[in-house]
Design a protein around this motif. Structure first.
Motif, PDB file in Angstrom:
ATOM      1  N   THR A 184      -2.000 -21.990 -34.638  1.00  0.00           N
ATOM      2  CA  THR A 184      -0.949 -21.859 -33.893  1.00  0.00           C
ATOM      3  C   THR A 184      -1.538 -22.324 -32.607  1.00  0.00           C
ATOM      4  O   THR A 184      -0.619 -23.044 -31.598  1.00  0.00           O
ATOM      5  CB  THR A 184      -0.471 -20.427 -33.605  1.00  0.00           C
ATOM      6  OG1 THR A 184      -1.662 -19.837 -33.245  1.00  0.00           O
ATOM      7  CG2 THR A 184      -0.093 -19.695 -34.794  1.00  0.00           C
ATOM      8  N   ASP A 185      -2.921 -22.245 -32.018  1.00  0.00           N
ATOM      9  CA  ASP A 185      -3.161 -22.861 -30.899  1.00  0.00           C
ATOM     10  C   ASP A 185      -3.201 -24.461 -30.889  1.00  0.00           C
ATOM     11  O   ASP A 185      -2.975 -25.115 -29.645  1.00  0.00           O
ATOM     12  CB  ASP A 185      -4.721 -22.439 -30.677  1.00  0.00           C
ATOM     13  CG  ASP A 185      -4.685 -20.974 -30.019  1.00  0.00           C
ATOM     14  OD1 ASP A 185      -3.665 -20.704 -29.517  1.00  0.00           O
ATOM     15  OD2 ASP A 185      -5.887 -20.197 -30.226  1.00  0.00           O
ATOM     16  N   LYS A 209       0.373 -25.344 -30.634  1.00  0.00           N
ATOM     17  CA  LYS A 209       1.018 -25.301 -29.267  1.00  0.00           C
ATOM     18  C   LYS A 209       0.565 -26.649 -28.213  1.00  0.00           C
ATOM     19  O   LYS A 209       1.364 -27.247 -27.521  1.00  0.00           O
ATOM     20  CB  LYS A 209       0.474 -24.310 -28.576  1.00  0.00           C
ATOM     21  CG  LYS A 209       1.643 -22.867 -29.013  1.00  0.00           C
ATOM     22  CD  LYS A 209       1.349 -21.538 -27.928  1.00  0.00           C
ATOM     23  CE  LYS A 209      -0.171 -21.270 -27.683  1.00  0.00           C
ATOM     24  NZ  LYS A 209      -0.098 -20.316 -26.832  1.00  0.00           N
ATOM     25  N   CYS A 218       1.910 -30.248 -29.343  1.00  0.00           N
ATOM     26  CA  CYS A 218       3.147 -30.322 -29.003  1.00  0.00           C
ATOM     27  C   CYS A 218       3.258 -31.083 -27.706  1.00  0.00           C
ATOM     28  O   CYS A 218       4.392 -31.682 -27.487  1.00  0.00           O
ATOM     29  CB  CYS A 218       4.031 -29.169 -28.995  1.00  0.00           C
ATOM     30  SG  CYS A 218       4.363 -28.593 -30.611  1.00  0.00           S
ATOM     31  N   LEU A 246       7.116 -26.218 -29.823  1.00  0.00           N
ATOM     32  CA  LEU A 246       6.596 -25.255 -28.995  1.00  0.00           C
ATOM     33  C   LEU A 246       6.608 -23.736 -29.005  1.00  0.00           C
ATOM     34  O   LEU A 246       5.587 -23.260 -29.024  1.00  0.00           O
ATOM     35  CB  LEU A 246       6.592 -25.729 -27.548  1.00  0.00           C
ATOM     36  CG  LEU A 246       6.015 -25.355 -26.414  1.00  0.00           C
ATOM     37  CD1 LEU A 246       4.253 -25.410 -26.358  1.00  0.00           C
ATOM     38  CD2 LEU A 246       6.291 -25.963 -25.051  1.00  0.00           C
ATOM     39  N   TYR A 247       7.933 -23.477 -28.974  1.00  0.00           N
ATOM     40  CA  TYR A 247       8.122 -22.002 -28.921  1.00  0.00           C
ATOM     41  C   TYR A 247       7.959 -21.385 -29.943  1.00  0.00           C
ATOM     42  O   TYR A 247       7.869 -20.224 -30.191  1.00  0.00           O
ATOM     43  CB  TYR A 247       9.663 -21.950 -28.253  1.00  0.00           C
ATOM     44  CG  TYR A 247       9.766 -22.256 -26.769  1.00  0.00           C
ATOM     45  CD1 TYR A 247       8.849 -21.654 -25.825  1.00  0.00           C
ATOM     46  CD2 TYR A 247      10.652 -23.283 -26.388  1.00  0.00           C
ATOM     47  CE1 TYR A 247       8.937 -21.981 -24.467  1.00  0.00           C
ATOM     48  CE2 TYR A 247      10.704 -23.645 -24.929  1.00  0.00           C
ATOM     49  CZ  TYR A 247      10.038 -22.819 -24.143  1.00  0.00           C
ATOM     50  OH  TYR A 247       9.968 -23.446 -22.741  1.00  0.00           O
ATOM     51  N   PHE A 304       5.518 -22.088 -32.342  1.00  0.00           N
ATOM     52  CA  PHE A 304       4.131 -21.948 -32.300  1.00  0.00           C
ATOM     53  C   PHE A 304       3.700 -20.887 -31.401  1.00  0.00           C
ATOM     54  O   PHE A 304       2.903 -19.921 -31.946  1.00  0.00           O
ATOM     55  CB  PHE A 304       3.278 -23.236 -31.927  1.00  0.00           C
ATOM     56  CG  PHE A 304       3.300 -23.895 -33.082  1.00  0.00           C
ATOM     57  CD1 PHE A 304       2.511 -23.867 -34.350  1.00  0.00           C
ATOM     58  CD2 PHE A 304       3.532 -25.504 -32.969  1.00  0.00           C
ATOM     59  CE1 PHE A 304       2.387 -24.601 -35.345  1.00  0.00           C
ATOM     60  CE2 PHE A 304       3.602 -26.524 -34.153  1.00  0.00           C
ATOM     61  CZ  PHE A 304       2.889 -25.829 -35.234  1.00  0.00           C
ATOM     62  N   ALA A 305       4.387 -20.675 -30.397  1.00  0.00           N
ATOM     63  CA  ALA A 305       3.956 -19.655 -29.278  1.00  0.00           C
ATOM     64  C   ALA A 305       4.567 -18.283 -29.852  1.00  0.00           C
ATOM     65  O   ALA A 305       3.816 -17.137 -29.792  1.00  0.00           O
ATOM     66  CB  ALA A 305       4.846 -19.685 -28.062  1.00  0.00           C
ATOM     67  N   HIS A 357       2.311 -17.297 -32.779  1.00  0.00           N
ATOM     68  CA  HIS A 357       0.810 -16.865 -31.917  1.00  0.00           C
ATOM     69  C   HIS A 357       0.790 -15.405 -31.657  1.00  0.00           C
ATOM     70  O   HIS A 357      -0.023 -14.576 -31.882  1.00  0.00           O
ATOM     71  CB  HIS A 357       0.654 -17.805 -30.899  1.00  0.00           C
ATOM     72  CG  HIS A 357      -0.637 -17.535 -29.831  1.00  0.00           C
ATOM     73  ND1 HIS A 357      -0.794 -16.440 -29.116  1.00  0.00           N
ATOM     74  CD2 HIS A 357      -1.974 -17.986 -30.253  1.00  0.00           C
ATOM     75  CE1 HIS A 357      -2.132 -16.295 -28.750  1.00  0.00           C
ATOM     76  NE2 HIS A 357      -2.724 -17.402 -29.144  1.00  0.00           N
ATOM     77  N   ASN A 388       1.105 -16.063 -20.162  1.00  0.00           N
ATOM     78  CA  ASN A 388       2.526 -16.267 -20.556  1.00  0.00           C
ATOM     79  C   ASN A 388       3.885 -15.827 -19.806  1.00  0.00           C
ATOM     80  O   ASN A 388       4.639 -16.565 -19.188  1.00  0.00           O
ATOM     81  CB  ASN A 388       2.707 -15.919 -22.034  1.00  0.00           C
ATOM     82  CG  ASN A 388       4.201 -16.350 -22.709  1.00  0.00           C
ATOM     83  OD1 ASN A 388       4.732 -17.033 -21.946  1.00  0.00           O
ATOM     84  ND2 ASN A 388       4.277 -16.034 -23.706  1.00  0.00           N
ATOM     85  N   ILE A 434      -0.804 -23.098 -21.573  1.00  0.00           N
ATOM     86  CA  ILE A 434      -0.827 -23.985 -23.134  1.00  0.00           C
ATOM     87  C   ILE A 434      -2.136 -24.384 -23.574  1.00  0.00           C
ATOM     88  O   ILE A 434      -2.453 -24.463 -24.486  1.00  0.00           O
ATOM     89  CB  ILE A 434       0.366 -24.958 -22.908  1.00  0.00           C
ATOM     90  CG1 ILE A 434       1.786 -24.619 -22.905  1.00  0.00           C
ATOM     91  CG2 ILE A 434       0.301 -26.098 -24.298  1.00  0.00           C
ATOM     92  CD1 ILE A 434       2.699 -25.717 -22.825  1.00  0.00           C
TER      93      ILE A 434
END
Length: 312
Positions: free
Chosen positions: A71-72, A75, A78, A106-107, A109-110, A113, A257, A283
């Motif tokens: 996931t890192d 993110k 992206c 992006l969102y 993966f966030a 995470h 975040n 990010i």
């Protein structure tokens, strides 16, 4: 300039403005950003390779570390390739579909995470509060299922974000005052009624972060209660020490975040370039530091990574 105007007037294209007010320094700003990105890729890929190659690391905790690393990588990847093209080659144009796709991944993966961090808290709860049943409760197969649940949740919650934006009309001035397709920055380019978009974005932020932080807080509340029942102070510290890496990663991720999200929405007195720098640091910095934190705090992983890198 003619090429810029042509792209600027193209109804299928947005213009990413980069960091307003700091355009002249884009090349210099790209140096630390690209450095952070490279360190993040190297660190997270090293974790993935070490865990995949070493049979002794095929355990739930290390599978979760691999999910966190994926996931890192997702993110930061992206955002950074397009951002570096903007900084280095002044490639500001991005299609509407490309912009919405970047936003979705992006969102998503966030959100994934955050789900991994919740699962890690559950892992620590079982390891400390019910250690004799740890291997039967948290099997590799169960961790994979929890990862799949996190993926499905991320897709279902985030997919409406670009779909709701897709229905909006956009103004002739299609300049996004950001270096990537951040949700609120794109919403501000629309000439239509954006109340639903703004509300849904805020609800999603608090649903994901609020729910996940509640579950993490519940896990750590039970962990602290179990630790306090242990009579030995050395046992207290030993038990809590197994959680320090997760706590550091969790605090770094959620605090950055929330701060980035809330200042972008409500910090009207904060300069635009500060908003954008905070967003991009959120990010880049946690993905760069996460493998370092776990490498330092987890002896078994540190030893295996050292062994693997020596072979290379």
């Amino acid at each position: 300039m003619a090429a810029f105007n042509l792209t600027h007037s193209d109804p299928s294209t947005f213009i990413l403005n980069g960091i307003p007010g700091l355009e002249a320094a884009h090349i210099w700003i790209s140096i630390p950003f690209s450095t952070f990105y490279i360190i993040s890729l190297v660190g997270n890929v090293t974790v993935l390779l070490a865990v995949s190659k070493e049979q002794t690391l095929h355990k739930p905790m290390y599978l979760l570390l691999c999910m966190l690393a994926l996931t890192d990588i997702g993110k930061s990847t992206c955002v950074m390739p397009k951002a570096l093209c903007l900084f280095w080659f002044r490639s500001k144009g991005i299609t509407v579909d490309g912009c919405l796709t970047q936003m979705f991944f992006l969102y998503a993966f966030a959100a994934m995470h955050s789900a991994v961090l919740v699962t890690m808290a559950f892992d620590r709860y079982i390891a400390i509060c019910n250690p004799l049943r740890y291997s039967t409760i948290l099997t590799n197969a169960r961790i994979a299922k929890l990862g799949l649940v996190g993926l499905i949740r991320a897709v279902l919650l985030i997919l409406p974000v670009p779909l709701l934006l897709r229905r909006l009309p956009f103004c002739a001035n299609r300049v996004i005052l950001h270096m990537y397709c951040e949700h609120m920055a794109v919403v501000k380019v629309s000439c239509g009624d954006t109340r639903i978009n703004r509300m849904y974005g805020l609800v999603i932020t608090f649903v994901i972060i609020g729910l996940d932080l509640t579950l993490i807080g519940l896990s750590y509340g039970l962990i602290i209660r179990a630790v306090l029942r242990i009579s030995s102070k050395n046992a207290h510290w030993k038990a809590l020490n197994t959680c320090t890496a997760h706590i550091c990663v969790m605090l770094m991720s959620y605090i950055s975040n929330l701060f980035s999200t809330l200042t972008h929405r409500f910090g009207q007195g904060i300069a635009a370039h500060v908003h954008i720098l905070l967003a991009i640091l959120h990010i880049l910095v946690p993905p760069m530091l996460n493998p370092i934190i776990y490498g330092v705090k987890t002896k078994e992983l540190r030893d295996k990574v050292g062994k693997y890198t020596c072979r290379m």
